[in-house]
Write a protein that holds these residues in place. Structure first.
Motif, short mmCIF file in Angstrom:
data_model
loop_
_atom_site.label_atom_id
_atom_site.label_comp_id
_atom_site.label_asym_id
_atom_site.label_seq_id
_atom_site.Cartn_x
_atom_site.Cartn_y
_atom_site.Cartn_z
N LEU A 1 17.37 65.33 11.52
CA LEU A 1 17.48 66.59 12.38
C LEU A 1 18.99 66.72 12.36
CD1 LEU A 1 15.28 65.68 15.60
CD2 LEU A 1 14.86 67.22 13.69
N GLY A 2 19.46 67.85 11.65
CA GLY A 2 20.91 68.12 11.77
C GLY A 2 21.09 69.22 12.86
N VAL A 3 22.37 69.03 13.33
CA VAL A 3 22.93 70.09 14.31
C VAL A 3 24.36 70.53 13.76
CG1 VAL A 3 23.68 70.35 16.51
CG2 VAL A 3 21.89 68.63 16.16
N VAL A 4 24.37 72.01 13.78
CA VAL A 4 25.56 72.61 13.40
C VAL A 4 26.70 72.93 14.47
CG1 VAL A 4 24.11 73.97 11.58
CG2 VAL A 4 24.62 74.83 13.81
N ALA A 5 27.95 72.97 13.64
CA ALA A 5 29.15 73.31 14.72
C ALA A 5 29.27 72.21 15.96
CB ALA A 5 29.07 74.58 15.11
N SER A 6 29.75 72.75 16.93
CA SER A 6 30.00 71.75 18.07
C SER A 6 28.58 71.74 19.00
CB SER A 6 31.10 72.35 18.61
OG SER A 6 30.81 73.61 19.24
N ARG A 7 27.45 71.49 18.54
CA ARG A 7 26.24 71.41 19.44
C ARG A 7 25.71 70.02 19.47
NH1 ARG A 7 24.77 77.26 17.63
NH2 ARG A 7 25.60 78.33 19.43
N LEU A 8 25.06 69.81 20.50
CA LEU A 8 24.47 68.33 20.62
C LEU A 8 22.91 68.79 20.68
CD1 LEU A 8 27.05 68.32 22.71
CD2 LEU A 8 26.49 65.83 22.64
N LEU A 9 22.02 67.65 20.07
CA LEU A 9 20.68 67.70 20.21
C LEU A 9 20.40 66.67 21.31
CD1 LEU A 9 18.17 69.18 19.21
CD2 LEU A 9 17.87 67.07 17.91
N VAL A 10 19.86 66.81 22.38
CA VAL A 10 19.68 66.13 23.47
C VAL A 10 18.22 66.09 23.83
CG1 VAL A 10 20.25 65.65 26.16
CG2 VAL A 10 21.92 66.75 24.61
N TYR A 11 18.04 64.58 24.23
CA TYR A 11 16.45 64.39 24.89
C TYR A 11 16.53 64.30 26.22
CZ TYR A 11 12.08 61.93 25.48
OH TYR A 11 10.97 61.59 26.31
N ARG A 12 15.99 65.06 26.87
CA ARG A 12 16.27 65.38 28.46
C ARG A 12 15.70 64.05 29.12
NH1 ARG A 12 14.21 69.89 32.41
NH2 ARG A 12 15.30 69.20 34.22
N ILE A 13 16.42 63.66 29.91
CA ILE A 13 15.94 62.50 30.83
C ILE A 13 15.41 63.16 32.20
CG2 ILE A 13 16.33 60.29 31.90
CD1 ILE A 13 16.27 60.03 29.15
N LEU A 14 14.28 62.91 32.69
CA LEU A 14 13.79 63.47 33.92
C LEU A 14 14.14 62.70 34.96
CD1 LEU A 14 10.17 64.79 32.69
CD2 LEU A 14 12.46 65.84 32.99
#
Length: 130
Positions: A28-41
Protein backbone atom coordinates in the motif's frame (compact mmCIF):
# COMPACT_ATOMS: atom_id res chain seq x y z
CA UNK A 1 -36.32 -23.38 25.18
CA UNK A 2 -33.20 -21.47 26.23
CA UNK A 3 -30.48 -20.97 23.66
CA UNK A 4 -26.89 -21.00 24.79
CA UNK A 5 -25.20 -17.64 24.43
CA UNK A 6 -22.18 -17.70 22.15
CA UNK A 7 -19.19 -15.96 23.71
CA UNK A 8 -17.62 -13.33 21.52
CA UNK A 9 -14.42 -11.37 22.03
CA UNK A 10 -15.76 -8.50 19.94
CA UNK A 11 -16.73 -5.37 21.81
CA UNK A 12 -18.82 -3.96 19.00
CA UNK A 13 -21.87 -5.60 17.52
CA UNK A 14 -19.85 -6.41 14.41
CA UNK A 15 -16.46 -8.06 14.54
CA UNK A 16 -13.60 -5.95 13.19
CA UNK A 17 -10.92 -7.14 10.86
CA UNK A 18 -7.71 -7.30 12.95
CA UNK A 19 -5.01 -4.71 12.48
CA UNK A 20 -2.71 -5.71 9.60
CA UNK A 21 0.92 -6.59 10.17
CA UNK A 22 3.68 -4.51 8.58
CA UNK A 23 4.37 -7.10 5.86
CA UNK A 24 0.68 -7.01 4.86
CA UNK A 25 0.69 -3.25 4.15
CA UNK A 26 3.99 -3.05 2.27
CA UNK A 27 2.11 -3.01 -1.04
CA UNK A 28 0.00 0.00 0.00
CA UNK A 29 1.66 3.19 -1.17
CA UNK A 30 0.79 6.68 0.02
CA UNK A 31 1.68 9.85 -1.88
CA UNK A 32 3.11 13.19 -0.76
CA UNK A 33 2.61 14.06 2.91
CA UNK A 34 -0.25 11.75 3.76
CA UNK A 35 -0.60 8.93 6.28
CA UNK A 36 -2.59 5.72 5.98
CA UNK A 37 -4.00 5.04 9.45
CA UNK A 38 -5.80 2.06 10.96
CA UNK A 39 -8.34 3.66 13.27
CA UNK A 40 -8.36 2.55 16.89
CA UNK A 41 -11.82 2.60 18.46
CA UNK A 42 -12.34 3.93 21.98
CA UNK A 43 -13.52 1.81 24.86
CA UNK A 44 -15.53 3.07 27.76
CA UNK A 45 -15.66 1.01 30.92
CA UNK A 46 -18.50 1.62 33.35
CA UNK A 47 -17.97 1.83 37.11
CA UNK A 48 -19.08 -1.79 37.36
CA UNK A 49 -16.44 -2.93 34.86
CA UNK A 50 -18.75 -3.38 31.87
CA UNK A 51 -17.22 -2.43 28.51
CA UNK A 52 -19.62 -0.16 26.62
CA UNK A 53 -19.74 -0.73 22.83
CA UNK A 54 -18.74 2.13 20.54
CA UNK A 55 -22.26 2.26 19.07
CA UNK A 56 -23.68 3.01 22.55
CA UNK A 57 -21.48 6.05 23.16
CA UNK A 58 -23.20 9.40 22.88
CA UNK A 59 -22.08 11.94 20.29
CA UNK A 60 -20.39 14.18 22.85
CA UNK A 61 -18.28 11.23 24.04
CA UNK A 62 -16.86 10.61 20.57
CA UNK A 63 -16.02 14.21 19.67
CA UNK A 64 -12.53 14.16 21.15
CA UNK A 65 -9.57 13.76 18.80
CA UNK A 66 -9.54 10.43 17.05
CA UNK A 67 -6.57 8.10 17.10
CA UNK A 68 -5.07 5.28 15.14
CA UNK A 69 -1.97 3.39 14.15
CA UNK A 70 0.17 4.46 11.19
CA UNK A 71 0.27 1.78 8.50
CA UNK A 72 2.05 3.62 5.69
CA UNK A 73 3.39 7.13 5.03
CA UNK A 74 4.09 9.29 2.01
CA UNK A 75 7.61 9.90 0.73
CA UNK A 76 7.75 13.49 2.00
CA UNK A 77 7.32 12.46 5.66
CA UNK A 78 9.03 9.05 5.78
CA UNK A 79 11.57 10.28 8.32
CA UNK A 80 8.87 11.51 10.76
CA UNK A 81 6.51 8.53 10.99
CA UNK A 82 6.81 4.79 10.69
CA UNK A 83 4.60 1.71 10.89
CA UNK A 84 3.12 1.29 14.37
CA UNK A 85 3.26 4.92 15.51
CA UNK A 86 0.16 5.95 17.46
CA UNK A 87 -1.29 9.24 16.19
CA UNK A 88 -4.05 11.55 17.37
CA UNK A 89 -5.75 13.37 14.52
CA UNK A 90 -8.52 15.89 14.01
CA UNK A 91 -12.06 14.53 14.20
CA UNK A 92 -12.97 15.72 10.71
CA UNK A 93 -9.68 14.76 9.07
CA UNK A 94 -9.18 12.46 6.15
CA UNK A 95 -11.14 10.12 3.98
CA UNK A 96 -12.04 6.55 4.64
CA UNK A 97 -10.62 3.96 2.28
CA UNK A 98 -11.51 0.27 2.14
CA UNK A 99 -8.91 -2.25 1.01
CA UNK A 100 -11.19 -4.66 -0.87
CA UNK A 101 -8.58 -7.40 -0.86
CA UNK A 102 -8.26 -7.63 2.93
CA UNK A 103 -11.58 -5.92 3.89
CA UNK A 104 -9.67 -3.55 6.20
CA UNK A 105 -10.94 0.02 6.48
CA UNK A 106 -8.28 2.72 6.74
CA UNK A 107 -8.39 6.48 7.00
CA UNK A 108 -6.13 8.55 4.76
CA UNK A 109 -5.16 11.82 6.46
CA UNK A 110 -2.92 14.79 5.70
CA UNK A 111 0.15 15.26 7.85
CA UNK A 112 -1.17 18.69 8.88
CA UNK A 113 -4.18 17.01 10.56
CA UNK A 114 -1.98 15.04 12.97
CA UNK A 115 -2.23 16.56 16.44
CA UNK A 116 0.20 14.32 18.31
CA UNK A 117 2.28 11.20 17.76
CA UNK A 118 3.45 8.57 20.25
CA UNK A 119 6.32 6.35 19.19
CA UNK A 120 6.58 2.82 20.65
CA UNK A 121 3.01 2.82 22.01
CA UNK A 122 1.47 -0.58 22.65
CA UNK A 123 -1.74 0.29 24.48
CA UNK A 124 -4.04 -1.22 21.85
CA UNK A 125 -5.09 -4.73 20.92
CA UNK A 126 -7.27 -5.97 18.05
CA UNK A 127 -8.17 -2.43 17.05
CA UNK A 128 -9.29 -1.24 20.49
CA UNK A 129 -7.62 0.66 23.30
CA UNK A 130 -6.79 -1.55 26.28
Amino acid sequence: MIKEKINSNAVDSKKRVPMPKEKDVNNLGVVASRLLVYRILPRKVSKGGIIVPVEALENNEVEYPHFGVVMSVGVQIEDMYEYGDFVYYNQFAGRYALDHESEVEYILIDESDVLMVKHDFDGYKDGYLI
